[in-house]
Design an enzyme around this catalytic site. Structure first.
Site, short mmCIF file in Angstrom:
data_model
loop_
_atom_site.label_atom_id
_atom_site.label_comp_id
_atom_site.label_asym_id
_atom_site.label_seq_id
_atom_site.Cartn_x
_atom_site.Cartn_y
_atom_site.Cartn_z
N GLY A 1 0.78 -1.24 0.00
CA GLY A 1 0.00 0.00 0.00
C GLY A 1 0.81 1.28 0.00
O GLY A 1 0.34 2.32 0.48
N HIS B 1 0.82 1.00 -13.25
CA HIS B 1 1.64 -0.13 -13.68
C HIS B 1 3.11 0.29 -13.65
O HIS B 1 3.45 1.37 -14.15
CB HIS B 1 1.23 -0.59 -15.09
CG HIS B 1 2.01 -1.81 -15.51
ND1 HIS B 1 1.71 -3.07 -15.03
CD2 HIS B 1 3.11 -1.93 -16.29
CE1 HIS B 1 2.59 -3.93 -15.52
NE2 HIS B 1 3.44 -3.27 -16.29
C1 GAR Z 1 3.32 -1.20 -7.37
O1 GAR Z 1 4.66 -1.20 -7.82
C2 GAR Z 1 2.38 -1.20 -8.53
O2 GAR Z 1 2.83 -0.44 -9.61
C3 GAR Z 1 2.33 -2.65 -8.87
O3 GAR Z 1 2.26 -3.30 -7.62
C4 GAR Z 1 3.00 -2.52 -6.67
C5 GAR Z 1 2.13 -2.31 -5.44
O4 GAR Z 1 2.84 -1.67 -4.41
N1 GAR Z 1 1.19 -2.97 -9.71
C6 GAR Z 1 1.23 -3.86 -10.69
O5 GAR Z 1 2.20 -4.54 -10.95
C7 GAR Z 1 -0.07 -3.98 -11.47
N2 GAR Z 1 0.14 -4.77 -12.68
P1 GAR Z 1 2.10 -0.95 -3.22
O6 GAR Z 1 1.11 -1.95 -2.62
O7 GAR Z 1 3.22 -0.63 -2.25
O8 GAR Z 1 1.43 0.29 -3.75
#
Ligand code: GAR
Length: 207
Positions: free
Chosen positions: A12, A110
């Site tokens: 998050g 992304h």
């Molecule tokens: C982030 O790096 C986001 O860009 C990626 O998951 C991570 C979540 O981190 N999303 C994807 O890969 C979607 N295809 P977070 O929970 O710390 O925000």
């Protein structure tokens, strides 16, 4: 005031960037109504709790079929009457019914420069592993509207980040988050909240 639901699966940090940006005025005219996770252990839920924001978990594991999960999820989401749904590291496939109900009202972050290193199988660290395996020198992040494809919807904002010699997937992931994701996600929400984003012929127009 733009009412937002943020959907999460993990740490998050993007949710935190959004909450901080609302608190410090980088995002204006917007409010997070609810944070929904598919994973009850997601630290993102703690972040929402700490911020006094309504939060809940709806897990596919608690339903007999994916269809049943999708229906309950959409019903719950609808009950908050939000204007915008933000996928902030939400790793569940969004059902067509929801995409239709929220056309051009769901955005996703992304961690690459779409159309590189995106689509089925590219999520989280796997994206950065792909970047390092190919040896590209520049990567980044993309905020886009969600359509029926995987990472194919209209692009709102992108930001490039340098790949450095000796990067590990983890080091690169952190740099992409710090320099790109936590910047363009709040910025995209602020643009939408203030009426600067429209979609024409499948492309985003910023005004
Ligand atoms: C982030 O790096 C986001 O860009 C990626 O998951 C991570 C979540 O981190 N999303 C994807 O890969 C979607 N295809 P977070 O929970 O710390 O925000």
């Amino acid at each position: 005031m733009l009412k937002i639901a943020v959907l999460v699966s993990g740490g998050g940090t993007n949710l935190q960037a959004i909450l901080d940006a609302i608190d410090n005025g980088t995002i204006t005219n917007a409010k997070v109504e609810v944070v929904i996770s598919n994973n009850k252990n997601a630290y993102a839920l703690e972040r929402a709790k700490k911020h006094g924001i309504e939060n809940l978990c709806i897990s596919p594991r608690d339903f007999a079929s994916r269809e049943e999960f999708n229906d309950v999820f959409l019903e719950k989401l609808n009950s908050y009457n939000v204007d915008l749904v933000v996928l902030a590291g939400f790793l569940v496939v969004i059902p067509e019914k929801m995409i239709q109900a929220y056309r051009n009202r769901i955005i996703n972050i992304h961690p690459s420069l779409i159309p590189s290193f995106c689509g089925t199988g590219y999520y989280g660290l796997k994206v950065h592993e792909g970047v390092l395996a190919r040896g590209v020198k520049v990567t980044g992040a993309t905020v886009h509207f969600v359509d029926e494809g995987t990472d194919t919807g209209p692009i709102i904002l992108q930001k490039a980040v340098e790949v450095e010699q000796g990067d590990t997937p983890e080091v690169l992931q952190r740099r992409v988050m710090e320099q790109a994701e936590w910047v363009i996600m709040p910025k995209a929400i602020d643009l939408i909240a203030n009426g600067h984003v429209t979609v024409e012929d499948g492309h985003v127009i910023l005004k």
